[in-house]
Motif scaffolding. Sequence first.
Motif, PDB file in Angstrom:
ATOM      1  N   ASN A 146       5.658   6.508  17.096  1.00  0.00           N
ATOM      2  CA  ASN A 146       4.660   6.726  16.058  1.00  0.00           C
ATOM      3  C   ASN A 146       5.275   7.398  14.833  1.00  0.00           C
ATOM      4  N   LYS A 147       4.559   7.351  13.720  1.00  0.00           N
ATOM      5  CA  LYS A 147       5.043   8.062  12.537  1.00  0.00           C
ATOM      6  C   LYS A 147       5.094   9.563  12.821  1.00  0.00           C
ATOM      7  N   GLY A 148       6.128  10.206  12.323  1.00  0.00           N
ATOM      8  CA  GLY A 148       6.334  11.633  12.594  1.00  0.00           C
ATOM      9  C   GLY A 148       5.507  12.516  11.673  1.00  0.00           C
ATOM     10  N   TYR A 150       6.519  13.937   9.266  1.00  0.00           N
ATOM     11  CA  TYR A 150       6.961  13.603   7.908  1.00  0.00           C
ATOM     12  C   TYR A 150       5.798  13.066   7.069  1.00  0.00           C
ATOM     13  N   TYR A 151       4.928  12.248   7.696  1.00  0.00           N
ATOM     14  CA  TYR A 151       3.880  11.534   6.942  1.00  0.00           C
ATOM     15  C   TYR A 151       2.635  12.381   6.679  1.00  0.00           C
ATOM     16  N   GLU A 152       2.534  13.563   7.316  1.00  0.00           N
ATOM     17  CA  GLU A 152       1.308  14.358   7.192  1.00  0.00           C
ATOM     18  C   GLU A 152       0.923  14.680   5.742  1.00  0.00           C
ATOM     19  N   ALA A 171      -6.544   3.892  14.960  1.00  0.00           N
ATOM     20  CA  ALA A 171      -7.080   4.023  13.596  1.00  0.00           C
ATOM     21  C   ALA A 171      -6.228   3.182  12.642  1.00  0.00           C
ATOM     22  N   HIS A 172      -4.908   3.215  12.840  1.00  0.00           N
ATOM     23  CA  HIS A 172      -4.016   2.425  11.986  1.00  0.00           C
ATOM     24  C   HIS A 172      -4.287   0.934  12.187  1.00  0.00           C
ATOM     25  N   ALA A 173      -4.386   0.518  13.454  1.00  0.00           N
ATOM     26  CA  ALA A 173      -4.578  -0.914  13.754  1.00  0.00           C
ATOM     27  C   ALA A 173      -5.876  -1.418  13.126  1.00  0.00           C
ATOM     28  N   ARG A 175      -7.575  -0.172  10.496  1.00  0.00           N
ATOM     29  CA  ARG A 175      -7.501  -0.229   9.031  1.00  0.00           C
ATOM     30  C   ARG A 175      -6.554  -1.356   8.598  1.00  0.00           C
ATOM     31  N   ARG A 176      -5.480  -1.537   9.345  1.00  0.00           N
ATOM     32  CA  ARG A 176      -4.486  -2.556   8.964  1.00  0.00           C
ATOM     33  C   ARG A 176      -5.107  -3.962   9.034  1.00  0.00           C
ATOM     34  N   LYS A 177      -6.074  -4.133   9.964  1.00  0.00           N
ATOM     35  CA  LYS A 177      -6.761  -5.429  10.078  1.00  0.00           C
ATOM     36  C   LYS A 177      -7.429  -5.772   8.737  1.00  0.00           C
ATOM     37  N   THR A 408      14.995   5.349   2.221  1.00  0.00           N
ATOM     38  CA  THR A 408      15.254   6.040   3.498  1.00  0.00           C
ATOM     39  C   THR A 408      14.096   5.911   4.481  1.00  0.00           C
ATOM     40  N   ASN A 409      12.936   5.431   4.022  1.00  0.00           N
ATOM     41  CA  ASN A 409      11.731   5.360   4.859  1.00  0.00           C
ATOM     42  C   ASN A 409      11.369   6.742   5.395  1.00  0.00           C
ATOM     43  N   GLY A 410      10.208   6.809   6.036  1.00  0.00           N
ATOM     44  CA  GLY A 410       9.820   8.072   6.670  1.00  0.00           C
ATOM     45  C   GLY A 410      10.379   8.125   8.083  1.00  0.00           C
ATOM     46  N   ALA A 411      10.101   9.259   8.757  1.00  0.00           N
ATOM     47  CA  ALA A 411      10.656   9.430  10.105  1.00  0.00           C
ATOM     48  C   ALA A 411       9.638   9.064  11.177  1.00  0.00           C
ATOM     49  N   LEU A 475      15.938  -3.950   6.193  1.00  0.00           N
ATOM     50  CA  LEU A 475      14.733  -3.129   6.360  1.00  0.00           C
ATOM     51  C   LEU A 475      14.005  -2.839   5.044  1.00  0.00           C
ATOM     52  N   ALA A 476      14.254  -3.686   4.027  1.00  0.00           N
ATOM     53  CA  ALA A 476      13.621  -3.403   2.729  1.00  0.00           C
ATOM     54  C   ALA A 476      12.097  -3.309   2.856  1.00  0.00           C
ATOM     55  N   TRP A 477      11.533  -4.051   3.815  1.00  0.00           N
ATOM     56  CA  TRP A 477      10.073  -4.024   3.996  1.00  0.00           C
ATOM     57  C   TRP A 477       9.716  -3.283   5.277  1.00  0.00           C
ATOM     58  N   SER A 478      10.676  -2.586   5.854  1.00  0.00           N
ATOM     59  CA  SER A 478      10.534  -1.926   7.148  1.00  0.00           C
ATOM     60  C   SER A 478      10.330  -2.992   8.243  1.00  0.00           C
ATOM     61  N   ASN A 483       5.006  -2.185   8.985  1.00  0.00           N
ATOM     62  CA  ASN A 483       5.889  -2.628   7.895  1.00  0.00           C
ATOM     63  C   ASN A 483       5.051  -2.764   6.629  1.00  0.00           C
ATOM     64  N   CYS A 484       5.683  -3.174   5.515  1.00  0.00           N
ATOM     65  CA  CYS A 484       4.929  -3.228   4.267  1.00  0.00           C
ATOM     66  C   CYS A 484       3.749  -4.194   4.406  1.00  0.00           C
ATOM     67  N   ALA A 485       2.554  -3.670   4.138  1.00  0.00           N
ATOM     68  CA  ALA A 485       1.350  -4.478   4.308  1.00  0.00           C
ATOM     69  C   ALA A 485       1.261  -5.563   3.237  1.00  0.00           C
ATOM     70  N   ALA A 486       2.020  -5.381   2.137  1.00  0.00           N
ATOM     71  CA  ALA A 486       1.846  -6.271   0.981  1.00  0.00           C
ATOM     72  C   ALA A 486       3.116  -7.059   0.663  1.00  0.00           C
ATOM     73  N   LYS A 487       3.927  -7.298   1.696  1.00  0.00           N
ATOM     74  CA  LYS A 487       5.216  -7.958   1.436  1.00  0.00           C
ATOM     75  C   LYS A 487       5.046  -9.294   0.695  1.00  0.00           C
TER      76      LYS A 487
HETATM   77  C1  HEM Z   1       9.129  -4.457  -3.850  1.00  0.00           C
HETATM   78  C2  HEM Z   1       7.994  -4.032  -3.424  1.00  0.00           C
HETATM   79  C3  HEM Z   1       7.749  -3.257  -2.152  1.00  0.00           C
HETATM   80  C4  HEM Z   1       8.625  -2.814  -1.207  1.00  0.00           C
HETATM   81  C5  HEM Z   1      10.140  -2.992  -1.166  1.00  0.00           C
HETATM   82  C6  HEM Z   1       7.853  -2.141  -0.190  1.00  0.00           C
HETATM   83  C7  HEM Z   1       8.391  -1.540   0.954  1.00  0.00           C
HETATM   84  C8  HEM Z   1       7.659  -0.871   1.898  1.00  0.00           C
HETATM   85  C9  HEM Z   1       8.212  -0.184   3.022  1.00  0.00           C
HETATM   86  C10 HEM Z   1       9.705  -0.065   3.345  1.00  0.00           C
HETATM   87  C11 HEM Z   1       7.196   0.349   3.733  1.00  0.00           C
HETATM   88  C12 HEM Z   1       7.295   1.219   4.984  1.00  0.00           C
HETATM   89  C13 HEM Z   1       7.513   2.656   4.544  1.00  0.00           C
HETATM   90  C14 HEM Z   1       7.572   3.651   5.655  1.00  0.00           C
HETATM   91  O1  HEM Z   1       7.326   3.315   6.811  1.00  0.00           O
HETATM   92  O2  HEM Z   1       7.848   4.829   5.374  1.00  0.00           O
HETATM   93  C15 HEM Z   1       5.973  -0.019   3.061  1.00  0.00           C
HETATM   94  C16 HEM Z   1       4.710   0.304   3.505  1.00  0.00           C
HETATM   95  C17 HEM Z   1       3.565  -0.046   2.837  1.00  0.00           C
HETATM   96  N1  HEM Z   1       3.463  -0.740   1.658  1.00  0.00           N
HETATM   97 FE1  HEM Z   1       4.975  -1.561   0.616  1.00  0.00          FE
HETATM   98  N2  HEM Z   1       6.532  -2.189  -0.531  1.00  0.00           N
HETATM   99  C18 HEM Z   1       6.420  -2.876  -1.722  1.00  0.00           C
HETATM  100  C19 HEM Z   1       5.263  -3.159  -2.412  1.00  0.00           C
HETATM  101  C20 HEM Z   1       4.012  -2.874  -1.973  1.00  0.00           C
HETATM  102  C21 HEM Z   1       2.805  -3.246  -2.670  1.00  0.00           C
HETATM  103  C22 HEM Z   1       2.721  -4.076  -3.959  1.00  0.00           C
HETATM  104  C23 HEM Z   1       1.780  -2.747  -1.961  1.00  0.00           C
HETATM  105  C24 HEM Z   1       0.351  -2.956  -2.364  1.00  0.00           C
HETATM  106  C25 HEM Z   1      -0.640  -2.446  -2.058  1.00  0.00           C
HETATM  107  C26 HEM Z   1       2.333  -2.074  -0.788  1.00  0.00           C
HETATM  108  C27 HEM Z   1       1.606  -1.465   0.214  1.00  0.00           C
HETATM  109  C28 HEM Z   1       2.149  -0.868   1.326  1.00  0.00           C
HETATM  110  C29 HEM Z   1       1.346  -0.241   2.354  1.00  0.00           C
HETATM  111  C30 HEM Z   1      -0.168  -0.179   2.391  1.00  0.00           C
HETATM  112  C31 HEM Z   1       2.239   0.283   3.305  1.00  0.00           C
HETATM  113  C32 HEM Z   1       1.892   1.043   4.594  1.00  0.00           C
HETATM  114  C33 HEM Z   1       1.776   0.034   5.722  1.00  0.00           C
HETATM  115  C34 HEM Z   1       1.379   0.651   7.049  1.00  0.00           C
HETATM  116  O3  HEM Z   1       1.651   1.821   7.292  1.00  0.00           O
HETATM  117  O4  HEM Z   1       0.795  -0.089   7.855  1.00  0.00           O
HETATM  118  N3  HEM Z   1       3.692  -2.178  -0.837  1.00  0.00           N
HETATM  119  N4  HEM Z   1       6.277  -0.762   1.942  1.00  0.00           N
END
Ligand code: HEM
Length: 540
Positions: A146-148, A150-152, A171-173, A175-177, A408-411, A475-478, A483-487
């Motif tokens: 889980n997220k550490g 760090y995220y608080e 709660a995450h699952a 909201r993520r839906k 570096t992302n969170g922990a 891992l640019a999008w984790s 992972n990034c919800a908006a990749k």
């Molecule tokens: C180049 C653009 C982007 C990159 C490289 C990127 C990358 C990331 C990464 C690495 C994480 C995970 C961070 C972590 O765990 O600490 C993340 C999470 C997230 N990103 Fe992005 N992001 C980008 C754009 C966006 C955009 C445009 C949105 C729009 C709303 C967004 C929304 C989110 C959300 C909501 C999360 C949390 C997901 C979760 O915890 O389920 N990101 N992003």
Amino acid sequence: MAADQLVVCSAIAGLANHLYFKNNEPSTAHYPLLALLVQPIGLVALCSTITLSNWLLSTAIFFGVLSSSIVAYRLSPWHPLASIPGPTLAKASKLWSVYIQLSGRKHRILKELHDQYGDFVRIGPNDVSCCNADAIKTVYGSGGFNKGHYYEPYTDPALNERNLFNMRDGAHANRRKLWNRGLSTDSLKGFEEVMSHRVQTMLDQIDRIVKSKEPVNIAAWFGFYAFDFMGDMAFGGGFDMLKEGSDKDGVFPMLQTAVKLTSVFTQIPWFTPTFNRLPGVQAIVQKAFHFAMVSGQKRIAAGPKELKDLWYHLMDEDDLEKVKPTVNEVLADGIMAVIAGSDTVAVALTTFMWCMIMHPDIHARVRAELDAVFPDGTSVYDCDKYDELKLLNACLQESLRLFPPVPTNGARKIPLGEPRLVAGRLLPEQTQIYMPPYVMHRNPKNFFPAPDSFDPDRWLRPESGSEILNRTAYLAWSYGAANCAAKNLANQEMLMALAAVLKRYDLSFANAEGRQWAEKSIGEYHITRVGKLELNAELR
Ligand code: HEM
């Protein structure tokens, strides 16, 4: 005699406090701080007479023994992370991580440490950084951690609400839906027109600057674009930095201060609730998020629109959920979307452009590809064609590899009572583990040859001989459920802006500093931020 007694009692109390806090990590600082501050005076009252010198003596002994005992334990061979190498200061105190977080160079410092110590580095008393790709699935995959803590600090201070970014488990699952619904392929189709409208406004403004023969600060224009578009997404519109050509309300500096402060608090999360209670802080926080509150209220008053924006899905305006989210929950997510989605995209676009200008040969090939896919008379806003832009896509992937906007992302945190094997190392319960993309991406075990060089073709040519392209290590999008919800949205947003700008202008650095820009202008506060990048632009 009384003084001796006071010294012994203060020393014992110091040791007892260490034992207590070792087993009971506080989640706020106010009560523990108060308890620590009153103990020396209490001890004086118990063991001696109350005088200033006795109080000073008791305070010095109490805090001296408490801090020496904490540091001695953290550096001792009995600490569960004793076998993991790292800088002594990092092992001894979180102040080291506060310092590197404040420096904006955390990603670079972690890279240097991994170069020195190897795959695992102890970067805090209970924190480890790992750059072994075998650990990715264990840490982020299903059944991962889980997220550490760090995220608080990312809990919204104005609303006192968690957002998707710092939710966990069910709660995450849930909201993520809603987020996934809002960012599905169908929803993305709906955003194309709004997106292209914003890109066109950006081009019109750059055309104006081109005519005046002034340099174009491309970092600022990409910032306005990403911010305005996130406003469209999260609140159904209302931000107009592109049209105004400026951040006249000073929203960026306000948000950037909030992001920087929060990134520091990630290292001392227990201090955040106390900080938020300090006189005047609430007022500053409210002011910083005023723009979002106003936008949210306007969106509520306007009701659902033809365009199903992210708000529509997060608020569940089509009544699909049994339990509807509250307005405050959606506001918290909306603010987070603007923060998570504006600097990331702006930084990614700017670093991409820097890579292009630094590599004129590749720049020319990308433009040739754009001219072939979008011959004159066709529209670069036709997203269905973006898959055909193989080289442009590879260049974007490569610039995100070299300069991940979240470097570096969170922990993540090893669960209580369950030590876990991570890439062959047994890590104790409650260890926070980082897997920094910036370090993973530049590790020759993952990307070889020349992991520090911009070589988009590594994504296109067939793997051969000694070449390594470890896609799992990207891992640019984790990775995994958070992972990034908006990749997909972010990719489309970036491809549209890049295709439009590259097709329309000849670009070059406006000054000699341009070449050193990446070295000098990139700072990291969880999300990267960049300084201005001035370009000369001419219509092709
Ligand atoms: C180049 C653009 C982007 C990159 C490289 C990127 C990358 C990331 C990464 C690495 C994480 C995970 C961070 C972590 O765990 O600490 C993340 C999470 C997230 N990103 Fe992005 N992001 C980008 C754009 C966006 C955009 C445009 C949105 C729009 C709303 C967004 C929304 C989110 C959300 C909501 C999360 C949390 C997901 C979760 O915890 O389920 N990101 N992003």
